[in-house]
Design a protein around this motif. Sequence first.
Motif, PDB file in Angstrom:
ATOM      1  N   LEU A 134       4.257   2.436   6.883  1.00  0.00           N
ATOM      2  CA  LEU A 134       5.428   3.242   7.207  1.00  0.00           C
ATOM      3  C   LEU A 134       6.693   2.410   7.412  1.00  0.00           C
ATOM      4  CD1 LEU A 134       4.174   6.124   9.525  1.00  0.00           C
ATOM      5  CD2 LEU A 134       4.445   6.048   7.047  1.00  0.00           C
ATOM      6  N   MET A 135       6.565   1.251   8.031  1.00  0.00           N
ATOM      7  CA  MET A 135       7.751   0.409   8.231  1.00  0.00           C
ATOM      8  C   MET A 135       8.364  -0.037   6.901  1.00  0.00           C
ATOM      9  SD  MET A 135       8.835   0.277  11.270  1.00  0.00           S
ATOM     10  CE  MET A 135      10.012  -1.047  11.068  1.00  0.00           C
ATOM     11  N   PRO A 136       7.582  -0.398   5.873  1.00  0.00           N
ATOM     12  CA  PRO A 136       8.192  -0.700   4.572  1.00  0.00           C
ATOM     13  C   PRO A 136       8.996   0.478   4.017  1.00  0.00           C
ATOM     14  CG  PRO A 136       5.982  -1.563   4.624  1.00  0.00           C
ATOM     15  CD  PRO A 136       6.157  -0.754   5.881  1.00  0.00           C
ATOM     16  N   LEU A 137       8.517   1.694   4.251  1.00  0.00           N
ATOM     17  CA  LEU A 137       9.263   2.870   3.798  1.00  0.00           C
ATOM     18  C   LEU A 137      10.586   2.990   4.554  1.00  0.00           C
ATOM     19  CD1 LEU A 137       9.114   5.290   1.892  1.00  0.00           C
ATOM     20  CD2 LEU A 137       8.002   6.573   3.733  1.00  0.00           C
ATOM     21  N   PHE A 138      10.543   2.728   5.849  1.00  0.00           N
ATOM     22  CA  PHE A 138      11.776   2.726   6.642  1.00  0.00           C
ATOM     23  C   PHE A 138      12.737   1.638   6.153  1.00  0.00           C
ATOM     24  CE2 PHE A 138      14.203   1.032  10.263  1.00  0.00           C
ATOM     25  CZ  PHE A 138      14.894   2.172  10.656  1.00  0.00           C
ATOM     26  N   ILE A 139      12.182   0.466   5.814  1.00  0.00           N
ATOM     27  CA  ILE A 139      13.008  -0.640   5.313  1.00  0.00           C
ATOM     28  C   ILE A 139      13.711  -0.239   4.015  1.00  0.00           C
ATOM     29  CG2 ILE A 139      12.871  -2.948   4.263  1.00  0.00           C
ATOM     30  CD1 ILE A 139      10.718  -3.606   6.363  1.00  0.00           C
ATOM     31  N   ILE A 140      13.000   0.443   3.146  1.00  0.00           N
ATOM     32  CA  ILE A 140      13.605   0.886   1.876  1.00  0.00           C
ATOM     33  C   ILE A 140      14.785   1.814   2.134  1.00  0.00           C
ATOM     34  CG2 ILE A 140      13.201   2.269  -0.199  1.00  0.00           C
ATOM     35  CD1 ILE A 140      10.337   1.166  -0.219  1.00  0.00           C
ATOM     36  N   LEU A 141      14.577   2.791   3.024  1.00  0.00           N
ATOM     37  CA  LEU A 141      15.650   3.741   3.317  1.00  0.00           C
ATOM     38  C   LEU A 141      16.804   3.087   4.066  1.00  0.00           C
ATOM     39  CD1 LEU A 141      13.450   6.803   4.365  1.00  0.00           C
ATOM     40  CD2 LEU A 141      14.562   6.372   2.158  1.00  0.00           C
ATOM     41  N   LEU A 142      16.518   1.988   4.742  1.00  0.00           N
ATOM     42  CA  LEU A 142      17.560   1.257   5.461  1.00  0.00           C
ATOM     43  C   LEU A 142      18.353   0.326   4.544  1.00  0.00           C
ATOM     44  CD1 LEU A 142      18.814   0.335   8.243  1.00  0.00           C
ATOM     45  CD2 LEU A 142      16.988  -1.384   8.322  1.00  0.00           C
ATOM     46  N   CYS A 143      17.672  -0.283   3.573  1.00  0.00           N
ATOM     47  CA  CYS A 143      18.276  -1.377   2.810  1.00  0.00           C
ATOM     48  C   CYS A 143      18.578  -1.074   1.343  1.00  0.00           C
ATOM     49  CB  CYS A 143      17.351  -2.600   2.854  1.00  0.00           C
ATOM     50  SG  CYS A 143      16.903  -3.160   4.499  1.00  0.00           S
ATOM     51  N   PHE A 144      18.188   0.095   0.842  1.00  0.00           N
ATOM     52  CA  PHE A 144      18.272   0.312  -0.602  1.00  0.00           C
ATOM     53  C   PHE A 144      19.702   0.218  -1.136  1.00  0.00           C
ATOM     54  CE2 PHE A 144      19.300   4.539   0.891  1.00  0.00           C
ATOM     55  CZ  PHE A 144      20.148   5.057  -0.086  1.00  0.00           C
ATOM     56  N   ASN A 145      20.699   0.506  -0.295  1.00  0.00           N
ATOM     57  CA  ASN A 145      22.099   0.445  -0.741  1.00  0.00           C
ATOM     58  C   ASN A 145      22.891  -0.622   0.005  1.00  0.00           C
ATOM     59  OD1 ASN A 145      22.150   1.660   1.741  1.00  0.00           O
ATOM     60  ND2 ASN A 145      23.614   3.260   1.171  1.00  0.00           N
ATOM     61  N   ALA A 146      22.179  -1.612   0.554  1.00  0.00           N
ATOM     62  CA  ALA A 146      22.835  -2.630   1.375  1.00  0.00           C
ATOM     63  C   ALA A 146      23.943  -3.356   0.619  1.00  0.00           C
ATOM     64  CB  ALA A 146      21.796  -3.636   1.873  1.00  0.00           C
ATOM     65  N   VAL A 147      23.709  -3.680  -0.648  1.00  0.00           N
ATOM     66  CA  VAL A 147      24.699  -4.381  -1.461  1.00  0.00           C
ATOM     67  C   VAL A 147      25.346  -3.441  -2.476  1.00  0.00           C
ATOM     68  CG1 VAL A 147      25.068  -6.293  -3.080  1.00  0.00           C
ATOM     69  CG2 VAL A 147      23.462  -6.556  -1.178  1.00  0.00           C
ATOM     70  N   SER A 148      24.544  -2.565  -3.057  1.00  0.00           N
ATOM     71  CA  SER A 148      25.071  -1.679  -4.100  1.00  0.00           C
ATOM     72  C   SER A 148      26.182  -0.765  -3.572  1.00  0.00           C
ATOM     73  CB  SER A 148      23.937  -0.836  -4.694  1.00  0.00           C
ATOM     74  OG  SER A 148      23.292  -0.089  -3.673  1.00  0.00           O
TER      75      SER A 148
END
Length: 478
Positions: A134-148
């Motif tokens: 579950l934490m990897p899923l949270f990481i994705i939703l947190l970081c997916f647009n960090a740079v983009s």
Amino acid sequence: MKSIFSQTITNALRQKHLQVLAAVLLMLFALVAFNSVVAYKARMQSFEKAKQTVRAAWLNQGAQNPHSSAHYGHYIFQPVDAMQFLDNGIRPFAGSILRLEAHAQNEAAFSPAQDKTELSRFGDMSFAWMLQVLMPLFIILLCFNAVSADRENQNLKLLSAQGISNSCYLWGKIISLYAEVISLSLTGLLIQLLAYQFFAGGATAVSFSKISVWFLVYATYLFVLTGLSVLVSAWVRKSSASLVMQLACWVLFMIVMPKITAGAGAAMYPMEHKAVFTKALKEDREKGIDGHNPADERSKKFMDSVIAHYKIDTNKVKDVNAVLPVNVDGLVMQADEEYANLVYDKHFKRVRENIVKQNSISKYASFINPYLAVRNTSMAICQSDFSSHLNLLASAETYRRYLIKTLNDKMAYGGSKTGDWDWKVDPKYWETVKDFTYPSTSIFQSIKANGTEIGAILLWTLMLIAGIAITSKKLTML
């Protein structure tokens, strides 16, 4: 980097969907903590009660023939390690009771999963599972647009004009986002430990060193995933494409690949059919001495060797058994056991080595999927992996051999005569037979046994650092 750090954290904290996700995770942490500790306490109490009951039955069996006691058997129960409230691993699906008896080496039976409902097929939720999946899923939703997102808003050019280097920018993003991830994870760990402290009264104290090493493994794992998510956001131009790609990777790594590795292991190293195994075991077993058949040819030869050893002249002595200083029945029984041990070692070793080969596919796949690396290492530290199960079987078998040999030796040298199956020992004798103790595995032994997985986690960390360096040079062109 300081400005990037503070800005990224502020932006993340303002996002409503992340606030909701964090709140949901915290509630799940609390729910899992309570459920895990209650289940752990119940298993611990059941283990202690069963252990005391079996020991009391052993001590109070009264005057009895030693070999009759060996056939009655003894029971070993799966010990419960304090760390298993964090990661129960394969424990719910491995046999929890082992019967020790003469002439037979049994496998553990009666797994806790046998008493569960249909929902148990989806697995037990634990704090380890939440950190792994579950934490990897949270990481994705947190970081997916960090740079983009910064690229889409033209902020990258603005930051570059302010003299912020690409390296500082990327590291600032990764460290700030990781700070949120690790803070949430540490809060979850604190909730687990508080629940253990308040609800598992009387349970064994948790080792601080084991907890620290265990969480360090997860901290490294979450750092790698956070960094990779930020790098994907840097290389993929659109935030939507970054999200779809990362979610697809999550499904592949967390759901699909574990099933593929398990299937590949079974296909590459198939298990022999139980009927074939039983037949081969029986054929080898019949080649040895039959401890319950004095007319057996091999038993007669053994009897002759005993007579020769004690230099008894059968021409002068009518009743050899009456003058022998030992009970040959006990010696024959032990000879039968020692041969059987060789047979069991040969066949059970082959099966267990095959299972280890099957599991090795998952071990080496850790270099492709960090989830497999952290899952295997976590179970090893918590002594809830297959290797720990094998250690239990090996310890139980060592004790079984000690127990049966002790009883056979008592029958052989305790004062009885050959053929006197009505001879019984004094009831106090049972106190001299030591009880079974399971040696716990140290944290060093667990780490050493999972060196491949630890190496995979370190390699992923080095690859992340290299990826950050490469991305820093190409960020303006992306």
